[in-house]
Design a protein around this motif. Structure first.
Motif, PDB file in Angstrom:
ATOM      1  N   ASN A 112       8.375   7.161  -5.466  1.00 19.58           N
ATOM      2  CA  ASN A 112       7.553   8.301  -5.010  1.00 19.58           C
ATOM      3  C   ASN A 112       6.232   7.791  -4.424  1.00 19.58           C
ATOM      4  O   ASN A 112       5.156   8.049  -4.947  1.00 19.58           O
ATOM      5  N   THR A 113       6.327   7.017  -3.340  1.00 14.87           N
ATOM      6  CA  THR A 113       5.147   6.491  -2.631  1.00 14.87           C
ATOM      7  C   THR A 113       5.440   6.580  -1.134  1.00 14.87           C
ATOM      8  O   THR A 113       6.608   6.687  -0.734  1.00 14.87           O
ATOM      9  N   THR A 114       4.399   6.481  -0.314  1.00 12.78           N
ATOM     10  CA  THR A 114       4.621   6.525   1.138  1.00 12.78           C
ATOM     11  C   THR A 114       5.242   5.201   1.599  1.00 12.78           C
ATOM     12  O   THR A 114       5.106   4.166   0.934  1.00 12.78           O
ATOM     13  N   SER A 115       5.854   5.233   2.783  1.00 11.80           N
ATOM     14  CA  SER A 115       6.433   3.992   3.350  1.00 11.80           C
ATOM     15  C   SER A 115       5.342   2.981   3.619  1.00 11.80           C
ATOM     16  O   SER A 115       5.533   1.778   3.447  1.00 11.80           O
ATOM     17  N   GLU A 116       4.195   3.486   4.075  1.00 14.29           N
ATOM     18  CA  GLU A 116       3.078   2.599   4.383  1.00 14.29           C
ATOM     19  C   GLU A 116       2.674   1.808   3.132  1.00 14.29           C
ATOM     20  O   GLU A 116       2.444   0.601   3.186  1.00 14.29           O
ATOM     21  N   LEU A 117       2.600   2.501   1.992  1.00 13.39           N
ATOM     22  CA  LEU A 117       2.219   1.826   0.744  1.00 13.39           C
ATOM     23  C   LEU A 117       3.302   0.819   0.325  1.00 13.39           C
ATOM     24  O   LEU A 117       2.990  -0.267  -0.172  1.00 13.39           O
ATOM     25  N   LYS A 118       4.552   1.181   0.566  1.00  9.44           N
ATOM     26  CA  LYS A 118       5.649   0.276   0.169  1.00  9.44           C
ATOM     27  C   LYS A 118       5.562  -1.056   0.915  1.00  9.44           C
ATOM     28  O   LYS A 118       6.035  -2.074   0.414  1.00  9.44           O
ATOM     29  N   THR A 119       4.964  -1.051   2.117  1.00 10.59           N
ATOM     30  CA  THR A 119       4.867  -2.320   2.870  1.00 10.59           C
ATOM     31  C   THR A 119       4.014  -3.334   2.114  1.00 10.59           C
ATOM     32  O   THR A 119       4.082  -4.522   2.365  1.00 10.59           O
TER      33      THR A 119
END
Ligand code: 13P
Ligand code: SF4
Length: 305
Positions: free
Chosen positions: A115-122
């Motif tokens: 439950n995080t944004t794709s940007e944060l997952k990078t």
């Protein structure tokens, strides 16, 4: 006059004609479950996203789930069922805040709840879902783990995997964190024989008292396979209705009337109808750079989980 049944029939016809796969999160309503190709928890949805053979995938749920589908199937057209359906927890940590946390905890493996944004997952090393978290955290080589953003899920994992040093930050699901131990006391008093089944996004004062803690799918499976006759359910209240529907001979009670996710409730059957007709939803568009970098931590999750 249109009925739910004939709208569902039209959806099934249109999705076949337009080669669309419908993935629905377990919190979606019964009328959507009935027309979906797959219904499940976040981990199951990620696995299905990697497997589906249709050209278009319609995700009925919230934005981070549709982004996960897009990252795992960049060649497909991926639609989110309702453009405003987001998970507030996914926005709780910005990339700048995570960069600062990484400086504070150098050498830590960064594990992110899905439950995080794709940007944060990078910027993260691995993702987890509620059903895969314990196994994945246990299998990580590093002893020191920075876990973001849900401190309640993090605290529950830390109790299952005491050999790891988990650093938690403040964050979590507003719906699950609204449930308190007074709700447990009240419901246990009303239904002393009922089993208490809760999601790990609940506060430790709630998960500590549960007979079972698990993902949405885990809770449903536990209830279906249990010999108990009544259950108090501590997760989004749609699961109470789904269980009542699939096990009519048993009793299911909501742990709290406030455990409701307004974002999950946004998508209606008519939204799905408009999506398969080509006039609704939002196509998920992510940059190649974000998809490549975010995919690493999702792939690590699927390998370790
Ligand atoms: P699950 O992975 O258990 O389906 O959880 C997703 C979620 O958002 C729960 O609030
Ligand atoms: Fe996010 Fe909570 Fe809704 Fe799940 S229930 S989508 S964690 S706000």
């Amino acid at each position: 006059m249109n009925t739910i049944k004939n709208i569902q029939d039209q959806i099934l016809k249109l999705k076949k004609e337009h080669d669309i796969c419908i993935l629905a999160h377990a919190y979606q309503s019964q009328d959507i479950w009935e027309i979906a190709d797959f219904v499940g928890d976040s981990y199951g949805l990620s696995q299905q996203a990697a497997k589906s053979h249709q050209k278009t995938v319609l995700l009925c749920g919230v934005r981070f789930m549709a982004e996960t589908v897009k990252i795992l199937s960049p060649e497909k057209k991926v639609l989110l069922s309702h453009p405003q359906a987001g998970c507030p927890m996914a926005q709780q940590i910005s990339p700048a805040k995570l960069a600062a946390l990484k400086e504070t905890y150098p050498g830590y493996t960064v594990a992110a709840y899905i439950n995080t944004t794709s940007e944060l997952k990078t910027l993260c090393d691995v993702c987890v879902t509620s059903s895969s978290a314990v196994k994945i955290i246990r299998n990580l080589e590093n002893q020191n783990i920075l876990f973001i953003p849900d401190c309640n899920l993090g605290a529950w994992i830390a109790r299952q995997v005491p050999e790891k040093n988990l650093q938690l930050v403040t964050g979590g699901c507003p719906a699950h964190a609204s449930v308190h131990k007074t709700d447990v006391e009240q419901m246990r008093c009303l239904y002393p024989d009922a089993k208490l089944l809760v999601h790990p996004e609940c506060l430790p004062e709630v998960t500590d008292q549960a007979d079972y803690v698990g993902s949405t799918t885990g809770i449903m499976e536990y209830a279906k396979n249990s010999s108990a006759k009544s259950f108090i359910i501590g997760t989004e209240n749609s699961i109470v209705q789904h269980l009542q529907f699939s096990c009519p001979d048993r009793q299911f009670y909501a742990l709290s009337k406030d455990c409701v996710c307004s974002n999950m409730k946004l998508t209606t059957l008519m939204d799905v109808y408009h999506c398969v007709q080509g006039t609704g939803g939002e196509e998920i568009v992510l940059s190649d750079d974000v998809m490549t970098k975010a995919r690493r931590c999702i792939d690590t999750m699927l390998t370790l989980g």
